[in-house]
Design a protein around this motif. Structure first.
Motif, PDB file in Angstrom:
ATOM      1  N   UNK A 159      35.168  39.515  42.359  1.00 37.61           N
ATOM      2  CA  UNK A 159      35.249  38.211  41.708  1.00 37.61           C
ATOM      3  C   UNK A 159      34.495  38.188  40.384  1.00 37.61           C
ATOM      4  N   UNK A 160      33.373  38.905  40.325  1.00 35.95           N
ATOM      5  CA  UNK A 160      32.502  38.800  39.160  1.00 35.95           C
ATOM      6  C   UNK A 160      32.719  39.826  38.069  1.00 35.95           C
ATOM      7  N   UNK A 161      33.364  40.963  38.384  1.00 32.51           N
ATOM      8  CA  UNK A 161      33.458  42.049  37.405  1.00 32.51           C
ATOM      9  C   UNK A 161      34.397  41.719  36.252  1.00 32.51           C
ATOM     10  N   UNK A 162      35.389  40.867  36.494  1.00 29.74           N
ATOM     11  CA  UNK A 162      36.381  40.600  35.450  1.00 29.74           C
ATOM     12  C   UNK A 162      35.769  39.917  34.229  1.00 29.74           C
ATOM     13  N   UNK A 163      34.697  39.154  34.426  1.00 29.92           N
ATOM     14  CA  UNK A 163      34.045  38.511  33.283  1.00 29.92           C
ATOM     15  C   UNK A 163      33.397  39.541  32.371  1.00 29.92           C
ATOM     16  N   UNK A 164      33.082  40.715  32.919  1.00 36.19           N
ATOM     17  CA  UNK A 164      32.478  41.783  32.127  1.00 36.19           C
ATOM     18  C   UNK A 164      33.535  42.697  31.512  1.00 36.19           C
ATOM     19  N   UNK A 165      34.631  42.920  32.241  1.00 36.86           N
ATOM     20  CA  UNK A 165      35.685  43.792  31.727  1.00 36.86           C
ATOM     21  C   UNK A 165      36.474  43.126  30.603  1.00 36.86           C
ATOM     22  N   UNK A 166      36.566  41.812  30.629  1.00 35.40           N
ATOM     23  CA  UNK A 166      37.288  41.027  29.611  1.00 35.40           C
ATOM     24  C   UNK A 166      38.682  41.583  29.328  1.00 35.40           C
ATOM     25  N   UNK A 167      39.376  41.995  30.385  1.00 33.19           N
ATOM     26  CA  UNK A 167      40.747  42.463  30.228  1.00 33.19           C
ATOM     27  C   UNK A 167      40.889  43.940  29.930  1.00 33.19           C
ATOM     28  N   UNK A 168      39.797  44.622  29.634  1.00 31.30           N
ATOM     29  CA  UNK A 168      39.862  46.047  29.313  1.00 31.30           C
ATOM     30  C   UNK A 168      40.316  46.835  30.540  1.00 31.30           C
TER      31      UNK A 168
END
Length: 275
Positions: free
Chosen positions: A100-109
């Motif tokens: 749930x939380x990792x996507x805010x860090x990956x920002x779509x990369x």
């Protein structure tokens, strides 16, 4: 222990229901905390009970600034976050909170999974993609679909160099895509095993999966191409039953890398997973 967790921006708060424990004052409560863990115990009816034991918080905290108090029938624990902009989905670093939380860090990369085993790369890539809501892509499937023959037959007829060159073309076409988890070919037929084929892998985060026996083979063969990976996840061994555990280790490594990258750009994160 029933409770409520909230993220208030620069701090997180945990409320534990203690109404039925008969705790009369704060001297019966013991809160042990460091930068990455939290243990809360309370003395009830002469017995010391563990209310919550979080061995790995979702992220680091400023332990010296921890505040706790009793509010009617609830024990309130307030933790100050180190990374104030990082939103915590939950108090601990579980599979659910990581996905749930990792996507805010990956920002779509996008994320690329490399390593000596195609099967391991694909299993872990699919698990990660399903967890974080990205599209799973296997270069082996794209190559076999385009040529209408298996990788094994291709290797037998044209050799490893031909397959590696073709995979590089596939990676080039994928380099403009976002929100994908790409599983690459393992072994010498994979583009990732070639030092000069990494330009398109750098379009996203690249994670190297390394089992002990595979690491020894890579060293003995002099293969240094994998050293270009952003993250190395070392496996004590491999069993498909533990795909989720390996995928979780990858997400932990990605979280550490993306947070550290704000200060230490390009640093490789190494995670050791026990067998």
């Amino acid at each position: 222990m029933l409770g409520k967790f909230t993220d208030g921006g620069g701090e997180v708060e945990l409320r534990l229901d203690i109404g039925k424990l008969g705790i009369e004052n704060s001297r019966d409560v013991f809160v042990d905390v460091d930068d990455t863990s939290l243990l809360v115990r309370a003395k009830s009816d002469g017995t010391l009970r563990t209310l919550i034991n979080v061995k790995q918080l979702f992220d680091r905290i400023k332990s010296s600034e921890t505040i706790w108090f009793i509010d009617e029938d609830q024990l309130v624990v307030n933790l100050k976050k180190v990374e104030q902009e990082l939103k915590w989905p939950d108090i601990d670093e579980s599979w659910e909170s990581l996905t749930s939380g990792i996507t805010q860090l990956l920002t779509g990369i996008s994320v690329h999974i490399v390593g000596d085993s195609t099967d391991i790369n694909e299993a872990v890539a699919k698990e990660i993609a399903e967890g974080i809501g990205y599209l799973p892509v296997c270069t082996s499937e794209l190559l076999e679909s385009a040529t209408e023959k298996s990788i094994d037959k291709w290797l037998a007829s044209e050799g490893v160099d031909s397959v590696a060159e073709a995979e590089c073309v596939v990676l080039e076409s994928l380099s403009s895509h976002v929100r994908t988890v790409v599983a690459t070919l393992g072994g010498k037929q994979g583009a990732a095993s070639r030092f000069d084929k990494w330009q398109y892998l750098h379009a996203g985060f690249t994670m190297k999966l390394s089992a002990k026996e595979e690491a020894r083979r890579s060293v003995s063969s002099g293969n240094v191409a994998y050293a270009k990976a952003d993250v190395v996840v070392k496996l004590g061994g491999w069993d498909p039953e533990y795909t989720r555990a390996v995928a979780q280790g990858c997400l932990v490594a990605l979280k550490q890398l993306t947070l550290a990258d704000k200060k230490l750009a390009g640093e490789v994160s190494i995670i050791q997973l026990a067998s």
